[in-house]
Design an enzyme around this catalytic site. Structure first.
Site, mmCIF file in Angstrom:
data_model
loop_
_atom_site.group_PDB
_atom_site.id
_atom_site.type_symbol
_atom_site.label_atom_id
_atom_site.label_comp_id
_atom_site.label_asym_id
_atom_site.label_seq_id
_atom_site.Cartn_x
_atom_site.Cartn_y
_atom_site.Cartn_z
ATOM 1 C CG HIS A 1 -110.649 0.338 -7.603
ATOM 2 N ND1 HIS A 1 -110.402 -0.270 -8.997
ATOM 3 C CD2 HIS A 1 -109.725 0.583 -6.923
ATOM 4 C CE1 HIS A 1 -108.852 -0.073 -8.760
ATOM 5 N NE2 HIS A 1 -108.534 0.434 -7.589
ATOM 6 C CE LYS B 1 -99.021 4.643 -12.350
ATOM 7 N NZ LYS B 1 -99.858 4.917 -11.121
ATOM 8 N NE ARG C 1 -104.755 -2.489 -2.461
ATOM 9 C CZ ARG C 1 -104.316 -2.074 -3.490
ATOM 10 N NH1 ARG C 1 -104.384 -2.851 -4.705
ATOM 11 N NH2 ARG C 1 -103.536 -1.079 -3.411
ATOM 12 C CB SER D 1 -105.168 -1.953 -11.325
ATOM 13 O OG SER D 1 -106.493 -1.442 -10.897
HETATM 14 P P1 ADP Z 1 -104.656 -0.094 -7.753
HETATM 15 O O1 ADP Z 1 -103.933 -0.136 -9.070
HETATM 16 O O2 ADP Z 1 -103.588 -0.710 -6.808
HETATM 17 O O3 ADP Z 1 -105.719 -1.155 -7.722
HETATM 18 P P2 ADP Z 1 -105.488 2.645 -7.712
HETATM 19 O O4 ADP Z 1 -104.661 3.579 -7.889
HETATM 20 O O5 ADP Z 1 -106.612 2.606 -8.955
HETATM 21 O O6 ADP Z 1 -105.076 1.148 -7.340
HETATM 22 O O7 ADP Z 1 -106.512 2.696 -6.263
HETATM 23 C C1 ADP Z 1 -107.100 3.892 -5.905
HETATM 24 C C2 ADP Z 1 -107.684 3.505 -4.453
HETATM 25 O O8 ADP Z 1 -108.239 2.304 -4.220
HETATM 26 C C3 ADP Z 1 -106.461 3.313 -3.458
HETATM 27 O O9 ADP Z 1 -106.770 3.951 -2.349
HETATM 28 C C4 ADP Z 1 -106.267 2.147 -3.196
HETATM 29 O O10 ADP Z 1 -105.686 1.662 -1.970
HETATM 30 C C5 ADP Z 1 -107.719 1.543 -3.212
HETATM 31 N N1 ADP Z 1 -107.746 0.018 -3.647
HETATM 32 C C6 ADP Z 1 -107.081 -0.759 -4.734
HETATM 33 N N2 ADP Z 1 -107.283 -1.976 -4.636
HETATM 34 C C7 ADP Z 1 -108.204 -2.101 -3.542
HETATM 35 C C8 ADP Z 1 -108.793 -3.237 -2.768
HETATM 36 N N3 ADP Z 1 -108.561 -4.431 -3.286
HETATM 37 N N4 ADP Z 1 -109.637 -3.089 -1.812
HETATM 38 C C9 ADP Z 1 -109.708 -1.935 -1.242
HETATM 39 N N5 ADP Z 1 -109.062 -0.631 -1.834
HETATM 40 C C10 ADP Z 1 -108.357 -0.826 -2.869
#
Ligand code: ADP
Length: 163
Positions: A17, A41, A90, A129
């Site tokens: 992120h 959630k 990703r 996450s």
């Molecule tokens: P997650 O729980 O899958 O980490 P979030 O809902 O917090 O994801 O994600 C917010 C945004 O960040 C989404 O657009 C997600 O695709 C993106 N994201 C999550 N992990 C990564 C990563 N490793 N690299 C790039 N973008 C990411």
């Protein structure tokens, strides 16, 4: 002035992120990182805790601010007067979900709100996450995934939750 919103659960924020946020902050004059408050959630960190963690993680990027919102993302965008959403990609598995969301948001806003995608930095392509939480839950080392203080906060959470 070019402004954008980067929405997400950020439960917790990880290096994938943060990398997207840094890169997006170079493309826009102002980037609002917005924690989605989803009452239905269950999350490890409360919305307020996630905002606090993000503020600390992003403190050195001047054109980034952190907020939270609930309800429809397009409504929030209109309320903020922002017409660009940033999302990270990703892998192909993210694409289908993200494409559908982007098209829905464009439709709901009559074409006003557009989504731009930043592909993941290969170094963080494996990061999510949920993976961070699972590794930490089983006592694994998450220091390659999140800032040290976040790793510590996750450890504390699980310690308390297991007691
Ligand atoms: P997650 O729980 O899958 O980490 P979030 O809902 O917090 O994801 O994600 C917010 C945004 O960040 C989404 O657009 C997600 O695709 C993106 N994201 C999550 N992990 C990564 C990563 N490793 N690299 C790039 N973008 C990411």
């Amino acid at each position: 002035m070019k402004r954008a919103i980067y929405p997400g659960s950020f439960d917790p924020v990880h290096f994938g992120h943060i990398d997207v946020i840094r890169r997006a902050s170079n493309m826009f004059d102002e980037l609002i990182v917005s924690v989605i408050h989803n009452k239905n959630k269950s999350a490890l960190f409360s919305t307020e805790e996630r905002v606090t963690i993000l503020n600390r993680a992003l403190a050195d990027i001047p054109n980034v601010s952190v907020e939270s919102f609930d309800g429809l993302l397009v409504n929030y965008c209109c309320q903020k007067g922002v017409s660009t959403i940033v999302r990270g990609l990703r892998a192909i598995t993210d694409f289908e979900f993200e494409l559908q969301n982007a098209q829905t948001n464009a439709k709901l806003s009559n074409g006003v709100v557009d989504t731009v995608f930043l592909t993941t930095n290969l170094e963080y392509a494996y990061l999510s996450s949920s993976a961070v939480k699972e590794i930490a839950y089983f006592g694994g080392d998450v220091s390659m995934c999140v800032p040290d203080y976040v790793a510590e906060m996750i450890r504390e959470k699980y310690k308390t939750n297991k007691e």
